[in-house]
Write an enzyme that holds these catalytic residues in place. Structure first.
Site, PDB file in Angstrom:
ATOM      1  N   ASP A 165       0.458  -7.041   1.640  1.00 29.07           N
ATOM      2  CA  ASP A 165       0.751  -6.977   2.986  1.00 29.07           C
ATOM      3  C   ASP A 165       1.646  -8.155   3.496  1.00 29.07           C
ATOM      4  O   ASP A 165       1.734  -9.025   2.622  1.00 29.07           O
ATOM      5  CB  ASP A 165      -0.560  -7.016   3.857  1.00 29.07           C
ATOM      6  CG  ASP A 165      -1.258  -5.564   3.777  1.00 29.07           C
ATOM      7  OD1 ASP A 165      -0.469  -4.792   3.355  1.00 29.07           O
ATOM      8  OD2 ASP A 165      -2.294  -5.629   3.960  1.00 29.07           O
TER       9      ASP A 165
ATOM     10  N   LYS B  55       3.385  -4.742   7.079  1.00 24.75           N
ATOM     11  CA  LYS B  55       4.333  -5.329   8.476  1.00 24.75           C
ATOM     12  C   LYS B  55       3.364  -6.268   9.332  1.00 24.75           C
ATOM     13  O   LYS B  55       2.102  -6.157   9.232  1.00 24.75           O
ATOM     14  CB  LYS B  55       4.401  -3.856   9.153  1.00 24.75           C
ATOM     15  CG  LYS B  55       3.235  -3.173   9.475  1.00 24.75           C
ATOM     16  CD  LYS B  55       3.745  -2.148  11.022  1.00 24.75           C
ATOM     17  CE  LYS B  55       2.277  -1.749  11.542  1.00 24.75           C
ATOM     18  NZ  LYS B  55       2.594  -0.803  12.698  1.00 24.75           N
TER      19      LYS B  55
ATOM     20  N   MET C   7      -6.186  -9.122  16.143  1.00 22.75           N
ATOM     21  CA  MET C   7      -4.868  -8.455  16.556  1.00 22.75           C
ATOM     22  C   MET C   7      -4.577  -8.271  17.966  1.00 22.75           C
ATOM     23  O   MET C   7      -4.349  -7.489  18.493  1.00 22.75           O
ATOM     24  CB  MET C   7      -5.032  -6.760  15.832  1.00 22.75           C
ATOM     25  CG  MET C   7      -5.044  -6.803  14.612  1.00 22.75           C
ATOM     26  SD  MET C   7      -5.177  -5.159  14.062  1.00 22.75           S
ATOM     27  CE  MET C   7      -7.071  -4.676  14.316  1.00 22.75           C
TER      28      MET C   7
HETATM   29  N1  SAH Z   1      -8.290  -7.730   6.886  1.00 18.81           N
HETATM   30  C1  SAH Z   1      -8.078  -8.803   7.419  1.00 18.81           C
HETATM   31  C2  SAH Z   1      -7.453  -8.391   9.021  1.00 18.81           C
HETATM   32  C3  SAH Z   1      -6.227  -7.653   9.347  1.00 18.81           C
HETATM   33  S1  SAH Z   1      -5.841  -7.256  10.792  1.00 18.81           S
HETATM   34  C4  SAH Z   1      -8.923  -9.530   7.674  1.00 18.81           C
HETATM   35  O1  SAH Z   1     -10.131  -9.383   7.126  1.00 18.81           O
HETATM   36  O2  SAH Z   1      -9.054 -10.850   8.008  1.00 18.81           O
HETATM   37  C5  SAH Z   1      -4.774  -8.331  11.093  1.00 18.81           C
HETATM   38  C6  SAH Z   1      -5.394  -9.569  12.014  1.00 18.81           C
HETATM   39  O3  SAH Z   1      -6.283 -10.184  11.265  1.00 18.81           O
HETATM   40  C7  SAH Z   1      -4.220 -10.405  12.764  1.00 18.81           C
HETATM   41  O4  SAH Z   1      -3.674  -9.899  14.073  1.00 18.81           O
HETATM   42  C8  SAH Z   1      -5.066 -11.540  13.146  1.00 18.81           C
HETATM   43  O5  SAH Z   1      -5.895 -11.443  14.240  1.00 18.81           O
HETATM   44  C9  SAH Z   1      -6.058 -11.750  11.916  1.00 18.81           C
HETATM   45  N2  SAH Z   1      -5.763 -12.694  10.996  1.00 18.81           N
HETATM   46  C10 SAH Z   1      -5.450 -12.357   9.689  1.00 18.81           C
HETATM   47  N3  SAH Z   1      -5.189 -13.603   9.019  1.00 18.81           N
HETATM   48  C11 SAH Z   1      -5.244 -14.543   9.836  1.00 18.81           C
HETATM   49  C12 SAH Z   1      -5.311 -15.908   9.949  1.00 18.81           C
HETATM   50  N4  SAH Z   1      -4.812 -16.481   8.779  1.00 18.81           N
HETATM   51  N5  SAH Z   1      -5.291 -16.626  11.177  1.00 18.81           N
HETATM   52  C13 SAH Z   1      -5.520 -15.947  12.221  1.00 18.81           C
HETATM   53  N6  SAH Z   1      -5.812 -14.687  12.315  1.00 18.81           N
HETATM   54  C14 SAH Z   1      -5.601 -13.988  11.036  1.00 18.81           C
END
Ligand code: SAH
Length: 483
Positions: free
Chosen positions: A255, A277, A391
């Site tokens: 991703d 994306k 998100m």
């Molecule tokens: N599977 C992922 C989440 C995917 S949804 C998990 O478990 O973390 C994508 C969202 O995750 C982003 O819009 C943001 O809100 C959050 N996210 C992912 N990585 C991040 C990071 N390093 N810092 C802050 N938010 C993050």
């Protein structure tokens, strides 16, 4: 090479340790693990040694050392801390051609103990010819980190099947077969603790080997998919299993959330395909159905496919849908959890997500509004909890408005954590009433999390220092804490 590394069979061999202190106790434990018949010569014993002597696991001679103690022994160890005794042990051993180790004195020793990693029956030994034991231990730690804990189980799994493979396959095919077991599905299954799955993969591999000539190429005819959580961004937050499987994968489907530093940990020869994306960006977006199709096709080609996803695959990662699609197509898969963004942000920003008296529960919730808005806003607005929105950067205004309409106070502390755990991480603290405005002033963009709850007020900097910033600060500049 100053020393020849060998592995000694000591089962039932007589070994003498001279000295009864803590270091002698450590050596005694090592030798007992190797099955030695141990005699400890020492006027007094450390309590650990005493316990083992009382349990009948070693013989204790409460005497001062005399050379005759070494008659008929296979190895001798001196760990007395008394130079003249150590010298006497060393001399007596040499006269009898008995290999001797004097702890911390290579000049009196004829053999030395390496630093070891014990995944029996696999044992790794690291030595520095007595010149830099701390360095040898460091090397051991580096190796230890990449060796799966269940390596021994894999060695036993293979050992138990050696004979049947020998009967079934010719010499040339055998080696390729075992290569595929170690690098392929069966090996991955044993290492993940799934012996029945490993057995099935083993049988399938055997079946293929008998039928096809691919055995000679060393390529596995059987592919599978690893749904791997890459963690929040810092590559050191990958799990050991993620790292091990990334080192094995032929193809990596990743991703956009997965940063280059994490991709660098993949096997160098692996093909890398970006399928993700950034939310809302149309370009480069691979539809979910196509990702499923790609995984299935690559696995059917016999490849080991790592599906690398930000955070954890089962938290807002569509990992469930991918697992379902794989199951539907009969493709074997493994799920490897990752540190989800909320946990990365909590650690990176020093915001504990639960704390006695302040937050008894934590909720991870999608802020992908309005599409996903089947949320119980009254429940989310209740006191005594922490709510983390994923998100949500594009919808901060409406998230805050809904929480307030459901009863949350304007003054409820809130934080935005952007690019948590990455070098560019930014933390913005404010109140529910102002967080959307502060976020847009500061130009906070995805990926970022919104954390809401009293706990944000009392949060600490990641290094443990109390934050100087007050929640009531008026300007965004006051609130931003680049870490
Ligand atoms: N599977 C992922 C989440 C995917 S949804 C998990 O478990 O973390 C994508 C969202 O995750 C982003 O819009 C943001 O809100 C959050 N996210 C992912 N990585 C991040 C990071 N390093 N810092 C802050 N938010 C993050």
């Amino acid at each position: 090479m100053d020393y020849l590394p060998v592995f000694l069979q000591l089962r039932s061999a007589r070994v003498v340790i001279v000295g009864g202190g803590r270091i002698a106790a450590r050596k005694a434990d090592l030798l007992l693990r190797a099955g030695a018949h141990l005699t400890v010569v020492a006027p007094r014993l450390h309590e650990d040694l005493h316990d083992r002597a009382a349990a009948g696991r070693l013989t204790h001679l409460a005497e001062s050392f005399v050379p005759a103690h070494l008659d008929g022994t296979t190895l001798a160890i001196a760990a007395t801390g008394l130079k003249e005794v150590n010298i006497a042990v060393s001399e007596a051993a040499r006269q009898r051609n008995v290999p001797v180790n004097v702890v911390d004195d290579a000049s009196l020793s004829t053999f030395i103990f390496p630093a070891i990693i014990d995944r029996s029956p696999v044992v790794v030994a690291v030595g520095s010819a007595g010149q830099a034991p701390v360095l040898a231990r460091w090397v051991r730690e580096q190796i230890e980190a990449v060796l799966p804990a269940s390596l021994g189980a894999l060695a036993r799994f293979m050992g138990e099947r050696r004979r049947s493979v020998q009967r079934a396959l010719g010499a040339a095919a055998r080696r390729a077969f075992w290569e595929r077991i170690v690098r392929g599905r069966a090996g991955a299954r044993v290492l993940a603790g799934d012996e029945p799955g490993a057995q099935r993969a083993f049988e399938a591999e055997m079946w293929v080997s008998r039928l096809t000539t691919s055995a000679a190429t060393g390529d596995s005819a059987l592919g599978e998919v690893y749904l791997i959580g890459a963690g929040p961004g810092d590559p050191d937050l990958l799990t050991l299993r993620a790292l091990q499987l990334l080192q094995q994968a032929d193809v990596v489907l990743y991703d956009r959330l997965v940063p280059p530093a994490v991709l660098e940990r993949c096997r160098r020869e692996a093909r890398r395909i970006c399928v993700g994306k950034v939310h809302g960006a149309a370009q480069g977006h691979t539809p979910q159905e196509d990702i499923h199709g790609l995984m299935v096709r690559l696995a059917r080609e016999g490849l080991k496919v790592a599906r690398l996803k930000g955070g954890d695959p089962f938290i807002f990662g569509r990992g469930g849908e991918e697992a379902e699609a794989l199951a539907r197509h009969g493709i074997p898969y493994l799920v490897v959890p990752g540190i989800t963004a909320a946990l990365g942000a909590a650690a990176g920003a020093g915001i504990p997500l639960t704390q006695r008296g302040l937050a008894q529960s934590v909720t991870l919730v999608t802020g992908h509004l309005p599409e996903d808005d089947a949320l119980d806003w009254r429940a989310l607005a209740r006191a005594g909890q922490t709510v983390v929105f994923y998100m949500g950067v594009g919808h901060l205004g409406s998230i805050a408005a809904r929480l307030r309409a459901a009863g949350a106070a304007d003054t409820l502390p809130a934080a935005l954590v952007e690019r948590a755990t990455l070098p560019e991480q930014r933390v913005l603290r404010g109140t529910l009433g102002r967080i959307a405005e502060l976020g847009s002033q500061a130009g906070i963009s995805a990926p970022a999390l919104l954390i809401v709850g009293e706990i944000v007020r009392s949060s600490l900097a990641a290094d443990g220092a109390a934050l100087a910033t007050s929640v009531a600060a008026e300007t965004a500049a006051d609130l931003i804490q680049p870490l």
